[in-house]
Design a protein around this motif. Structure first.
Motif, PDB file in Angstrom:
ATOM      1  N   ASN A 170     -15.926 -11.414  17.984  1.00 58.89           N
ATOM      2  CA  ASN A 170     -16.925 -10.419  18.341  1.00 58.89           C
ATOM      3  C   ASN A 170     -16.610  -9.782  19.688  1.00 58.89           C
ATOM      4  O   ASN A 170     -16.784  -8.585  19.870  1.00 58.89           O
ATOM      5  CB  ASN A 170     -18.320 -11.035  18.370  1.00 58.89           C
ATOM      6  CG  ASN A 170     -18.736 -11.525  17.004  1.00 58.89           C
ATOM      7  OD1 ASN A 170     -18.672 -12.716  16.739  1.00 58.89           O
ATOM      8  ND2 ASN A 170     -19.128 -10.629  16.126  1.00 58.89           N
ATOM      9  N   HIS A 194     -23.378  -4.070  17.862  1.00 59.34           N
ATOM     10  CA  HIS A 194     -24.281  -4.704  16.898  1.00 59.34           C
ATOM     11  C   HIS A 194     -23.734  -6.062  16.463  1.00 59.34           C
ATOM     12  O   HIS A 194     -24.479  -7.048  16.381  1.00 59.34           O
ATOM     13  CB  HIS A 194     -24.489  -3.788  15.698  1.00 59.34           C
ATOM     14  CG  HIS A 194     -25.386  -4.362  14.657  1.00 59.34           C
ATOM     15  ND1 HIS A 194     -26.736  -4.528  14.854  1.00 59.34           N
ATOM     16  CD2 HIS A 194     -25.122  -4.835  13.414  1.00 59.34           C
ATOM     17  CE1 HIS A 194     -27.267  -5.065  13.772  1.00 59.34           C
ATOM     18  NE2 HIS A 194     -26.301  -5.265  12.890  1.00 59.34           N
ATOM     19  N   SER A 195     -22.443  -6.122  16.215  1.00 57.58           N
ATOM     20  CA  SER A 195     -21.806  -7.372  15.807  1.00 57.58           C
ATOM     21  C   SER A 195     -21.924  -8.430  16.901  1.00 57.58           C
ATOM     22  O   SER A 195     -22.242  -9.593  16.624  1.00 57.58           O
ATOM     23  CB  SER A 195     -20.335  -7.102  15.480  1.00 57.58           C
ATOM     24  OG  SER A 195     -19.637  -8.298  15.307  1.00 57.58           O
ATOM     25  N   ASN A 239     -24.158  -8.531  19.394  1.00 59.26           N
ATOM     26  CA  ASN A 239     -25.561  -8.904  19.563  1.00 59.26           C
ATOM     27  C   ASN A 239     -26.057  -9.799  18.432  1.00 59.26           C
ATOM     28  O   ASN A 239     -26.829 -10.726  18.657  1.00 59.26           O
ATOM     29  CB  ASN A 239     -26.441  -7.661  19.682  1.00 59.26           C
ATOM     30  CG  ASN A 239     -26.285  -6.982  21.016  1.00 59.26           C
ATOM     31  OD1 ASN A 239     -26.032  -7.624  22.018  1.00 59.26           O
ATOM     32  ND2 ASN A 239     -26.410  -5.671  21.025  1.00 59.26           N
ATOM     33  N   ARG A 240     -25.609  -9.544  17.212  1.00 56.17           N
ATOM     34  CA  ARG A 240     -25.988 -10.384  16.082  1.00 56.17           C
ATOM     35  C   ARG A 240     -25.428 -11.796  16.252  1.00 56.17           C
ATOM     36  O   ARG A 240     -26.117 -12.783  15.993  1.00 56.17           O
ATOM     37  CB  ARG A 240     -25.501  -9.748  14.777  1.00 56.17           C
ATOM     38  CG  ARG A 240     -26.069 -10.427  13.535  1.00 56.17           C
ATOM     39  CD  ARG A 240     -25.662  -9.726  12.279  1.00 56.17           C
ATOM     40  NE  ARG A 240     -24.214  -9.667  12.194  1.00 56.17           N
ATOM     41  CZ  ARG A 240     -23.521  -8.606  11.794  1.00 56.17           C
ATOM     42  NH1 ARG A 240     -24.138  -7.513  11.426  1.00 56.17           N
ATOM     43  NH2 ARG A 240     -22.220  -8.628  11.758  1.00 56.17           N
ATOM     44  N   ARG A 288     -27.550 -13.567  18.808  1.00 58.43           N
ATOM     45  CA  ARG A 288     -28.834 -14.019  18.257  1.00 58.43           C
ATOM     46  C   ARG A 288     -28.643 -15.262  17.416  1.00 58.43           C
ATOM     47  O   ARG A 288     -29.468 -16.173  17.445  1.00 58.43           O
ATOM     48  CB  ARG A 288     -29.474 -12.907  17.422  1.00 58.43           C
ATOM     49  CG  ARG A 288     -30.228 -11.901  18.255  1.00 58.43           C
ATOM     50  CD  ARG A 288     -31.099 -11.004  17.411  1.00 58.43           C
ATOM     51  NE  ARG A 288     -30.393 -10.294  16.359  1.00 58.43           N
ATOM     52  CZ  ARG A 288     -29.795  -9.124  16.504  1.00 58.43           C
ATOM     53  NH1 ARG A 288     -29.814  -8.509  17.662  1.00 58.43           N
ATOM     54  NH2 ARG A 288     -29.187  -8.554  15.487  1.00 58.43           N
ATOM     55  N   ARG A 289     -27.540 -15.327  16.642  1.00 54.52           N
ATOM     56  CA  ARG A 289     -27.259 -16.517  15.847  1.00 54.52           C
ATOM     57  C   ARG A 289     -27.035 -17.744  16.725  1.00 54.52           C
ATOM     58  O   ARG A 289     -27.350 -18.866  16.340  1.00 54.52           O
ATOM     59  CB  ARG A 289     -26.036 -16.297  14.954  1.00 54.52           C
ATOM     60  CG  ARG A 289     -26.392 -15.706  13.627  1.00 54.52           C
ATOM     61  CD  ARG A 289     -25.209 -15.717  12.684  1.00 54.52           C
ATOM     62  NE  ARG A 289     -24.796 -14.333  12.560  1.00 54.52           N
ATOM     63  CZ  ARG A 289     -23.559 -13.871  12.683  1.00 54.52           C
ATOM     64  NH1 ARG A 289     -22.572 -14.675  12.894  1.00 54.52           N
ATOM     65  NH2 ARG A 289     -23.295 -12.590  12.563  1.00 54.52           N
TER      66      ARG A 289
END
Length: 95
Positions: free
Chosen positions: A46, A81-82, A84-85, A88-89
């Motif tokens: 990422n 986006h990748s 940040n996702r 969050r995970r």
């Protein structure tokens, strides 16, 4: 004929305002996401996607000609986006 000129000026003004909105949004997301680059919680792929999108944005060879920045902005948004996702995970908040 003068009506077309006014419409063109209004359309260009709206396009500039929309582009400013995109740039402001992108800048805010970049600022929020920048601190994730130093942490160990976000996977390397990422982080690599983020840096590759930055290189693509400043690289002179693009999918679309340089006056059209849609591909640059789209790739940068996708990388953000990748990342940040992934954060969050991992339980990290970017806000």
């Amino acid at each position: 004929m003068d009506d077309w000129i006014y419409l063109a000026v209004i359309a260009c003004g709206l396009a500039v305002i929309a582009m400013l909105g995109v740039v402001i949004t992108l800048t805010l997301r970049l600022r929020k996401s920048f601190r994730l680059l130093g942490g160990e919680e976000v996977p390397f792929q990422n982080k690599f996607a983020f840096w590759a999108s930055i290189v693509y944005t400043i690289w002179p060879v693009d999918l679309l000609p340089d006056p059209i920045y849609l591909d640059d902005i789209g790739i940068l948004f996708a990388a953000l986006h990748s990342m940040n996702r992934a954060a969050r995970r991992a339980g990290i908040t970017t806000g």
